[in-house]
Enzyme design. Structure first.
Site, PDB file in Angstrom:
ATOM      1  N   HIS A  17      -0.763  -3.557  -6.726  1.00 26.26           N
ATOM      2  CA  HIS A  17      -0.424  -2.125  -6.625  1.00 26.26           C
ATOM      3  C   HIS A  17      -0.055  -1.569  -8.004  1.00 26.26           C
ATOM      4  O   HIS A  17      -0.479  -0.479  -8.375  1.00 26.26           O
ATOM      5  CB  HIS A  17       0.789  -1.923  -5.705  1.00 26.26           C
ATOM      6  CG  HIS A  17       0.563  -2.233  -4.254  1.00 26.26           C
ATOM      7  ND1 HIS A  17       1.387  -3.062  -3.542  1.00 26.26           N
ATOM      8  CD2 HIS A  17      -0.386  -1.809  -3.385  1.00 26.26           C
ATOM      9  CE1 HIS A  17       0.973  -3.132  -2.286  1.00 26.26           C
ATOM     10  NE2 HIS A  17      -0.108  -2.386  -2.155  1.00 26.26           N
ATOM     11  N   LYS A  41       2.401  -0.420  11.643  1.00 22.06           N
ATOM     12  CA  LYS A  41       2.863  -1.746  11.232  1.00 22.06           C
ATOM     13  C   LYS A  41       4.396  -1.830  11.333  1.00 22.06           C
ATOM     14  O   LYS A  41       5.087  -0.845  11.154  1.00 22.06           O
ATOM     15  CB  LYS A  41       2.463  -2.008   9.778  1.00 22.06           C
ATOM     16  CG  LYS A  41       0.969  -1.921   9.543  1.00 22.06           C
ATOM     17  CD  LYS A  41       0.658  -2.046   8.066  1.00 22.06           C
ATOM     18  CE  LYS A  41      -0.829  -1.841   7.809  1.00 22.06           C
ATOM     19  NZ  LYS A  41      -1.151  -1.737   6.391  1.00 22.06           N
ATOM     20  N   ARG A  92     -10.443  -4.023  -3.642  1.00 22.04           N
ATOM     21  CA  ARG A  92     -10.388  -5.395  -4.139  1.00 22.04           C
ATOM     22  C   ARG A  92     -11.699  -6.114  -3.934  1.00 22.04           C
ATOM     23  O   ARG A  92     -12.226  -6.737  -4.830  1.00 22.04           O
ATOM     24  CB  ARG A  92      -9.280  -6.163  -3.413  1.00 22.04           C
ATOM     25  CG  ARG A  92      -7.907  -5.741  -3.837  1.00 22.04           C
ATOM     26  CD  ARG A  92      -6.885  -6.113  -2.812  1.00 22.04           C
ATOM     27  NE  ARG A  92      -7.041  -5.268  -1.620  1.00 22.04           N
ATOM     28  CZ  ARG A  92      -6.166  -5.188  -0.654  1.00 22.04           C
ATOM     29  NH1 ARG A  92      -5.089  -5.937  -0.679  1.00 22.04           N
ATOM     30  NH2 ARG A  92      -6.353  -4.375   0.360  1.00 22.04           N
ATOM     31  N   SER A 130       0.059  -7.438   0.319  1.00 24.14           N
ATOM     32  CA  SER A 130       1.483  -7.611   0.616  1.00 24.14           C
ATOM     33  C   SER A 130       1.699  -8.669   1.688  1.00 24.14           C
ATOM     34  O   SER A 130       2.685  -9.406   1.645  1.00 24.14           O
ATOM     35  CB  SER A 130       2.095  -6.290   1.067  1.00 24.14           C
ATOM     36  OG  SER A 130       1.984  -5.343   0.040  1.00 24.14           O
TER      37      SER A 130
END
Ligand code: ADP
Length: 162
Positions: A17, A41, A92, A130
């Protein structure tokens, strides 16, 4: 004045990040890291803890034109309120593409004037997210070099407090 939002859950902020934040800070006049507080979440860190960790990291790295705010609701509504014309997302791997493509087009449908810009992190962070950090930390593994020092400390604290 070009203002960009960088939205996400940031549970917790990682060096991936941070890499995206630093790239964005060079491209835009102002970047607002936008912490989603109402996502489906169940985060490890509370809303305030996630915001505060980002705040600490920005201060530590002396990144001047980036701030952090939490938001609740539709992202483009928040973007309009902040006069932001850009949404930053990190890409990514190809596996990110499908979800990101859908989100970008839906956000464009909601507000055609707002453009999503994708940035790629350094390849050393392309396998990071994460949730893998939380998992490794839970199992007492090594997350040094993958998250800022403040996050390493916060993970330790969170996991020993349990
Ligand atoms: P979300 O819950 O929206 O996926 P995250 O906090 O996981 O939120 O991520 C926010 C944004 O940061 C997403 O665009 C994600 O692709 C990107 N991101 C997460 N980890 C990395 C990384 N290691 N390198 C580059 N971008 C990343």
């Amino acid at each position: 004045m070009k203002i960009a939002l960088y939205p996400g859950t940031f549970d917790p902020i990682t060096n991936g990040h941070l890499d995206i934040i630093q790239r964005a800070s060079h491209l835009f006049d102002r970047v607002i890291v936008t912490v989603a507080v109402n996502s489906s979440k169940t985060p490890m860190f509370t809303d305030d803890e996630r915001v505060s960790l980002i705040h600490t990291v920005l201060k530590e790295k002396k990144i001047k034109n980036v701030s952090v705010e939490s938001f609740n609701g539709l992202l483009v509504t928040f973007a309009r309120k902040k006069k932001a014309s850009v949404l930053i997302r990190g890409l990514r791997a190809v596996s990110d593409f499908e979800y990101e493509f859908q989100m970008a087009l839906m956000n464009r449908k909601q507000e055609p004037k707002i453009t999503t810009v994708f940035l790629m992190p350094h390849e050393r962070y392309t396998y990071l997210n994460s949730s893998i950090i939380r998992e490794v930390a839970r199992l007492n593994g090594n997350v040094k070099d993958l998250v800022p020092t403040a996050v390493q400390k916060a993970l330790k604290q969170k996991l020993t407090a349990k």
